[in-house]
Design an enzyme around this catalytic site. Structure first.
Site, PDB file in Angstrom:
ATOM      1  N   SER A 141     -34.122  18.625 -27.117  1.00 31.95           N
ATOM      2  CA  SER A 141     -34.376  19.979 -28.567  1.00 31.95           C
ATOM      3  C   SER A 141     -36.136  19.476 -28.371  1.00 31.95           C
ATOM      4  O   SER A 141     -36.473  18.267 -28.364  1.00 31.95           O
ATOM      5  CB  SER A 141     -33.488  19.189 -29.259  1.00 31.95           C
ATOM      6  N   TYR A 154     -29.671  11.662 -33.853  1.00 29.68           N
ATOM      7  CA  TYR A 154     -29.598  12.598 -32.659  1.00 29.68           C
ATOM      8  C   TYR A 154     -30.748  12.948 -31.751  1.00 29.68           C
ATOM      9  O   TYR A 154     -31.166  13.101 -30.718  1.00 29.68           O
ATOM     10  CB  TYR A 154     -29.577  14.362 -33.774  1.00 29.68           C
TER      11      TYR A 154
HETATM   12  P1  NAI Z   1     -23.152  24.859 -30.978  1.00 27.17           P
HETATM   13  O1  NAI Z   1     -22.085  24.138 -31.466  1.00 27.17           O
HETATM   14  O2  NAI Z   1     -23.177  26.867 -30.992  1.00 27.17           O
HETATM   15  O3  NAI Z   1     -21.879  25.221 -29.389  1.00 27.17           O
HETATM   16  C1  NAI Z   1     -22.156  24.282 -28.603  1.00 27.17           C
HETATM   17  C2  NAI Z   1     -20.347  24.076 -27.898  1.00 27.17           C
HETATM   18  O4  NAI Z   1     -21.022  23.376 -27.313  1.00 27.17           O
HETATM   19  C3  NAI Z   1     -19.595  24.479 -28.494  1.00 27.17           C
HETATM   20  O5  NAI Z   1     -19.203  25.197 -27.940  1.00 27.17           O
HETATM   21  C4  NAI Z   1     -18.334  22.676 -28.300  1.00 27.17           C
HETATM   22  O6  NAI Z   1     -17.550  23.635 -28.128  1.00 27.17           O
HETATM   23  C5  NAI Z   1     -19.291  22.136 -27.150  1.00 27.17           C
HETATM   24  N1  NAI Z   1     -19.242  21.127 -27.024  1.00 27.17           N
HETATM   25  C6  NAI Z   1     -19.401  19.695 -27.393  1.00 27.17           C
HETATM   26  N2  NAI Z   1     -18.911  18.523 -27.420  1.00 27.17           N
HETATM   27  C7  NAI Z   1     -18.297  19.046 -26.136  1.00 27.17           C
HETATM   28  C8  NAI Z   1     -18.726  17.948 -25.352  1.00 27.17           C
HETATM   29  N3  NAI Z   1     -17.989  16.883 -24.962  1.00 27.17           N
HETATM   30  N4  NAI Z   1     -17.549  18.630 -23.723  1.00 27.17           N
HETATM   31  C9  NAI Z   1     -17.902  20.006 -23.407  1.00 27.17           C
HETATM   32  N5  NAI Z   1     -18.754  21.351 -24.612  1.00 27.17           N
HETATM   33  C10 NAI Z   1     -18.842  20.736 -25.831  1.00 27.17           C
HETATM   34  O7  NAI Z   1     -24.341  24.623 -30.354  1.00 27.17           O
HETATM   35  P2  NAI Z   1     -25.947  25.379 -29.888  1.00 27.17           P
HETATM   36  O8  NAI Z   1     -26.606  25.030 -31.321  1.00 27.17           O
HETATM   37  O9  NAI Z   1     -25.757  25.866 -29.432  1.00 27.17           O
HETATM   38  O10 NAI Z   1     -26.264  24.215 -29.132  1.00 27.17           O
HETATM   39  C11 NAI Z   1     -26.150  23.700 -27.408  1.00 27.17           C
HETATM   40  C12 NAI Z   1     -27.466  23.008 -27.510  1.00 27.17           C
HETATM   41  O11 NAI Z   1     -28.702  23.052 -28.496  1.00 27.17           O
HETATM   42  C13 NAI Z   1     -26.604  21.709 -27.963  1.00 27.17           C
HETATM   43  O12 NAI Z   1     -27.143  19.991 -26.511  1.00 27.17           O
HETATM   44  C14 NAI Z   1     -27.773  20.831 -28.645  1.00 27.17           C
HETATM   45  O13 NAI Z   1     -28.280  20.112 -29.512  1.00 27.17           O
HETATM   46  C15 NAI Z   1     -29.452  21.859 -28.541  1.00 27.17           C
HETATM   47  N6  NAI Z   1     -29.742  22.594 -29.399  1.00 27.17           N
HETATM   48  C16 NAI Z   1     -29.745  22.769 -30.759  1.00 27.17           C
HETATM   49  C17 NAI Z   1     -30.390  23.611 -31.525  1.00 27.17           C
HETATM   50  C18 NAI Z   1     -30.469  24.482 -32.545  1.00 27.17           C
HETATM   51  O14 NAI Z   1     -31.202  24.625 -33.832  1.00 27.17           O
HETATM   52  N7  NAI Z   1     -28.925  25.206 -32.729  1.00 27.17           N
HETATM   53  C19 NAI Z   1     -31.977  22.923 -31.871  1.00 27.17           C
HETATM   54  C20 NAI Z   1     -32.440  22.431 -30.477  1.00 27.17           C
HETATM   55  C21 NAI Z   1     -31.755  21.780 -29.760  1.00 27.17           C
END
Ligand code: NAI
Length: 253
Positions: A141, A154
């Protein structure tokens, strides 16, 4: 097609960034194993891939459970013969002042955001070495680089992902494994929407977050998927241990 017949495994691919990566990889010819703890969400991504003629395979995986990660990698190799690209992307956020952050909050964040990355890398590297090489991408991130209040725990997990990625890339570069990180800025996904909807009225800091992005908009999940595609492809042949920031310029301020 930049990933023709490449076998890829993407965690957290049932939603947001992971889903966009899965769709983009599939559109570039990759076979995509869609790993998510939410099987229904993973199956939705599989459906979207199949609608466009691609190959996707949804599996339920909780990245905090080592045996489930082992099984996911084994299933991928059994079904598709190899593992070319692993994208450790699953992650969560918990927003609290550090004085209100519980040990359970801390452990949950670290177990998913950092230990899940460790498990993925630990178990993907041996088969990748055996097959002659592979690519690993870890989602960190921009908050691994800059600070933001309420995100302290985080930020610590994502800083860990960056340090882990750099060290691991050095350890395995000579064996043909390319390991890199992506540092997204604020991306419009269910995670970010949940954060911004914590209060029905966005806080001044949330409004400031959007206003602080030089390009004047939040990122789209596919903005990050395009970076992942570059890292997964042979275009990144000499890129090892990098942290590619994709944040609309936010961390340059
Ligand atoms: P999101 O919440 O839309 O998707 C995350 C997915 O990961 C979900 O489908 C969830 O079911 C799955 N997940 C959560 N815990 C899990 C586990 N223990 N095992 C398997 N699957 C699991 O989130 P998003 O925004 O797409 O985030 C994806 C990555 O990007 C994360 O690592 C987040 O920290 C990172 N990120 C997101 C940002 C944002 O602004 N959305 C910015 C910077 C980094």
């Amino acid at each position: 097609m930049r990933l023709k017949d490449k076998v890829s495994l993407i965690t957290g691919a049932g939603s947001g960034i992971g889903q966009a990566v899965a769709l983009r990889f599939a559109s570039e010819g990759a076979i995509v194993v869609i790993a998510d703890r939410n099987l229904e969400a993973a199956e939705k991504t599989q459906y979207l891939i199949e609608q466009t003629g691609g190959t996707g395979h949804a599996i339920a995986v909780d990245v905090t459970q080592e045996q489930q990660v082992v099984d996911a990698i084994a299933t991928t190799i059994q079904q598709f013969g190899r593992l070319d690209v692993l994208h450790n992307n699953a992650g969560i956020s918990i927003l609290k002042p550090i004085t209100e952050t519980t040990e359970a909050d801390w452990d949950l964040l670290f177990n998913i955001n950092l230990k899940g990355v460790f498990f993925g890398c630990k178990h993907a590297i041996p088969p990748m070495v055996q097959q002659g090489g592979g690519v690993i991408i870890n989602t960190a991130s921009e908050l691994a680089i800059v600070g933001q209040s309420l995100y302290t725990a985080y930020c610590a997990t994502k800083g860990g992902v960056l340090a882990f990625t750099r060290a691991l890339s050095v350890e395995w570069a000579a064996k043909g494994i390319r390991i890199n990180a992506i540092c997204p800025g604020p991306i419009q996904t269910p995670m970010l929407q949940a954060e911004f909807n914590l209060a029905s009225n966005p806080t001044a800091e949330e409004v400031a977050t959007i206003q602080s992005i030089p390009v004047g908009r939040l990122g789209a999940p596919d903005d990050i998927a395009r970076v992942a595609l570059f890292l997964a492809s042979d275009d990144a042949v000499f890129v090892h241990g990098a942290a590619i920031v994709a944040d609309g310029g936010r961390t340059t301020l």
